[in-house]
Design an enzyme around this catalytic site. Structure first.
Site, short mmCIF file in Angstrom:
data_model
loop_
_atom_site.label_atom_id
_atom_site.label_comp_id
_atom_site.label_asym_id
_atom_site.label_seq_id
_atom_site.Cartn_x
_atom_site.Cartn_y
_atom_site.Cartn_z
N GLY A 45 0.84 -1.19 0.00
CA GLY A 45 0.00 0.00 0.00
C GLY A 45 0.88 1.24 0.00
N GLN A 50 3.15 9.88 1.03
CA GLN A 50 4.38 9.12 1.21
C GLN A 50 5.36 9.32 0.05
OE1 GLN A 50 2.34 5.17 2.23
NE2 GLN A 50 4.23 5.09 3.41
N CYS A 93 5.75 -0.37 7.50
CA CYS A 93 5.40 0.86 6.79
C CYS A 93 6.60 1.33 5.98
CB CYS A 93 5.00 1.92 7.81
SG CYS A 93 4.57 3.49 7.05
N LEU A 94 6.38 1.66 4.72
CA LEU A 94 7.49 2.10 3.86
C LEU A 94 8.12 3.40 4.37
CD1 LEU A 94 6.14 1.35 0.25
CD2 LEU A 94 7.72 -0.01 1.62
N HIS A 135 -4.64 1.57 7.38
CA HIS A 135 -3.26 2.04 7.49
C HIS A 135 -3.04 3.26 6.57
CE1 HIS A 135 1.23 1.17 7.88
NE2 HIS A 135 1.19 2.01 6.85
N GLU A 136 -3.55 3.15 5.33
CA GLU A 136 -3.33 4.24 4.36
C GLU A 136 -4.18 5.48 4.69
OE1 GLU A 136 -0.76 3.85 2.67
OE2 GLU A 136 -0.61 1.68 2.91
N HIS A 139 -2.35 7.43 7.13
CA HIS A 139 -1.30 8.25 6.51
C HIS A 139 -1.85 9.59 6.02
CE1 HIS A 139 2.41 6.08 6.56
NE2 HIS A 139 1.93 5.01 5.97
NI NI Z 1 2.68 3.05 5.86
#
Ligand code: NI
Length: 180
Positions: A45, A50, A93-94, A135-136, A139
């Site tokens: 995702g 991000q 998480c990236l 999660h997104e 963000h």
């Molecule tokens: Ni993340």
């Protein structure tokens, strides 16, 4: 194919609530680049902020994990309007490399969003997709997984977190120097 730079914890754009998408015509290039970037980084995702873009948009591809049903998604101006149940799941998480945390979230959500053409949909979603969406959406509201755990748990990753933040802030300064 164009890769974008994934911004990390500590970069201010990840702490603000993203702007709604109003112009759908110019999104396709951004969405393609976001998919390229997400696959390159081995994520499932990715939210627009991000990659440094202040827009309420995120993508998900869970086809590696869930083979049944539709697994590649673009969600625009999404809003969780109802949620129920609870489940625990270890999330990464990236934007916070090397940290994985068990996060408690509702199991089922009712999610209202727009697709790439601006058409509105409302769906009840459970399982991994519901998890990834939450999660997104976090963000896009400036919330990280480290905000979803107890302060005691957060303390266990505090050192790593501080190092990521320091590095992210130095990159922000570097980036700004070229935006004149
Ligand atoms: Ni993340």
């Amino acid at each position: 194919m164009a890769l974008m730079e994934v911004v990390h914890y500590g970069d201010p754009i990840l702490r603000k609530k993203c702007k709604p998408v109003e112009d759908y015509k110019k999104l396709s290039g951004l969405i393609d680049d976001m998919f390229d970037t997400m696959y390159e980084e081995n994520g499932i995702g990715l939210a627009a902020n991000q990659v440094g873009v202040d827009l309420n948009l995120f993508i998900i591809d869970i086809s590696d994990i869930e083979e049944e049903g539709e697994s590649i998604h673009v969600f625009i101006n999404g809003e969780i309007i109802e949620s129920s149940g609870e489940s625990w799941f270890e999330e990464g998480c990236l934007s916070i490399p090397d940290i994985r945390l068990d996060v408690k979230r509702p199991e089922t959500i009712t999610f209202k969003y727009q697709d790439e053409s601006g058409h509105e949909h409302t769906k009840e979603i459970s399982g991994l997709l519901a998890r990834a969406i939450q999660h997104e959406v976090d963000h896009l509201n400036g919330v990280f997984i480290v905000d979803r755990v107890t302060s005691t748990t957060k303390m266990t990753v505090d050192k790593t977190l501080k190092a990521i933040k320091k590095d992210a802030l130095s990159k922000v300064k570097y980036r700004k120097a070229f935006v004149l």
